[in-house]
Design an enzyme around this catalytic site. Structure first.
Site, mmCIF file in Angstrom:
data_model
loop_
_atom_site.group_PDB
_atom_site.id
_atom_site.type_symbol
_atom_site.label_atom_id
_atom_site.label_comp_id
_atom_site.label_asym_id
_atom_site.label_seq_id
_atom_site.Cartn_x
_atom_site.Cartn_y
_atom_site.Cartn_z
ATOM 1 N N LYS A 50 46.614 36.401 48.768
ATOM 2 C CA LYS A 50 47.600 35.708 49.601
ATOM 3 C C LYS A 50 47.238 35.531 51.064
ATOM 4 O O LYS A 50 48.033 35.053 51.853
ATOM 5 C CB LYS A 50 48.932 36.450 49.500
ATOM 6 C CG LYS A 50 49.588 36.172 48.178
ATOM 7 C CD LYS A 50 50.703 37.151 47.864
ATOM 8 C CE LYS A 50 51.005 37.085 46.378
ATOM 9 N NZ LYS A 50 51.876 38.129 45.908
ATOM 10 N N LYS A 54 45.828 52.614 42.444
ATOM 11 C CA LYS A 54 46.770 52.694 43.567
ATOM 12 C C LYS A 54 46.683 54.043 44.252
ATOM 13 O O LYS A 54 46.824 54.145 45.462
ATOM 14 C CB LYS A 54 48.210 52.455 43.085
ATOM 15 C CG LYS A 54 48.428 51.047 42.575
ATOM 16 C CD LYS A 54 49.232 50.205 43.534
ATOM 17 C CE LYS A 54 48.957 48.736 43.323
ATOM 18 N NZ LYS A 54 50.077 47.928 42.936
ATOM 19 N N LYS A 60 39.095 36.023 43.143
ATOM 20 C CA LYS A 60 40.383 35.446 42.773
ATOM 21 C C LYS A 60 41.191 35.128 44.027
ATOM 22 O O LYS A 60 41.091 35.836 45.016
ATOM 23 C CB LYS A 60 41.160 36.467 41.931
ATOM 24 C CG LYS A 60 41.559 35.945 40.571
ATOM 25 C CD LYS A 60 42.177 37.039 39.750
ATOM 26 C CE LYS A 60 43.577 36.656 39.342
ATOM 27 N NZ LYS A 60 44.112 37.498 38.274
#
Ligand code: TRP
Length: 324
Positions: free
Chosen positions: A198, A114, A195
């Site tokens: 969204k 991050k 994967k």
């Protein structure tokens, strides 16, 4: 399994897709229905460690609350609440900050990733994310913490924190077990080597209307990759194994092994199955979102239950440490 105390947090970042459903939500409902003592909460304090918009934050939170309830989380069977409503989490997190070596936090892979991703806004919350998570967990003294593979390291850290605390101040916390959720890799519809995430047409969202589900599946990639089996085909068959009837699964597996599988047929059947599977869910969620007072009431009740347990632990912790 005997009755266990189970804790898990849910990050509310936008709409959930069927990968999230199969990988987390469905398993939470199963744990609930097995009669365990479950604490499930929306980790909204963790949600603000990365850039966010206030309006979207509250909207996303309510959306996820409605999603969980519509999918079968029953606030009478589990303790379902918002993390920020239980102030004791943040207090315990502070205490944990004061016994956790900086190096333990700096070596966390999520922090490193991050920090790279948000180069210009690395806040201290990103670093202390795992101590808040340890507080979320240990405050309810659970046996097990179901998480996805990306959170295993944080649950391990919570065991380190428990051990350190117990060692320094006397046995207070059990060391919770990680309970890996079934590793289900639902892949992107448009690029089935990745994967599902969204964005765009790669994901089937739980809110998608039947027409949308048909449209997205119709254009799902089934091309094979460099001579190997088609990853898109595998992904569609994985979805069928979760949403199809036994007969459909048998028939398509049969066709697959005989090399006569028709993608158009598989997609058609799958789209209908998924649309049907989530029909009640869509209805229920719309109804819930139209009753914000009811949602607030559910969260209030959940917070009340959680608070009782959290306060008991914090009182014990303060006594051990010598905080008056
Ligand atoms: N960090 C977790 C995630 O991103 C969410 C979370 C917060 C959590 N607190 C927790 C999970 C405590 C399990 C237990 O998914």
């Amino acid at each position: 399994m005997n009755k266990q105390t189970i804790v898990s947090g849910i990050r509310a970042s936008g709409k959930l897709h069927i990968g999230n459903y199969l990988g987390a939500l469905k398993q939470f409902v199963e744990l609930q229905n097995q009669g365990h003592n479950c604490y499930f909460f929306i980790a909204d304090l963790h949600g603000i460690t990365t850039p966010f918009e206030p309006k979207e934050l509250s909207k996303n939170t309510l959306d996820v609350v409605a999603t969980y309830l519509a999918a079968g989380i029953d606030p009478n069977k589990v303790t379902f609440f918002l993390q920020n409503h239980i102030l004791e989490h943040a207090t315990l997190a502070w205490i944990f900050n004061c016994i956790t070596p900086l190096g333990e936090l700096e070596r966390m892979t999520q922090y490193k990733d991050k920090a790279k991703e948000h180069k210009t806004s690395i806040n201290a919350g990103l670093l202390t994310y795992p101590t808040l998570m340890a507080a979320d967990i240990l405050i309810y003294k659970p046996n097990a913490v179901p998480v996805g593979d990306d959170q295993v390291q944080h649950v391990e850290l919570s065991r380190v924190v428990a051990r350190k605390f117990n060692h320094r101040f006397g046995k207070t916390f059990p060391e919770p077990q990680t309970f890996m959720r079934k590793p289900l890799r639902i892949m992107s519809l448009t690029d089935p080597t990745k994967k599902m995430s969204k964005t765009g047409d790669e994901a089937l969202l739980l809110d998608d209307e039947p027409k949308e589900i048909h449209r997205k599946l119709k254009k799902a990639t089934t091309a094979s990759v460099s001579g190997k089996k088609s990853p898109g085909e595998e992904n569609l068959m994985l979805l069928l194994s979760n949403f199809g009837t036994d007969e459909e699964i048998r028939n398509f597996m049969n066709a697959q092994s005989r090399g006569i599988l028709k993608y158009s047929e598989l997609k058609e059947v799958l789209a209908k199955d998924i649309a049907d599977y989530f029909a009640d869910f869509r209805e229920k969620k719309k109804e819930l979102l139209s009753q914000p007072d009811y949602l607030a009431e559910v969260l209030g009740q959940g917070a009340k239950k959680a608070r009782t347990a959290a306060q008991a632990t914090l009182t014990e912790v303060k006594q051990r440490i010598g905080l008056l």
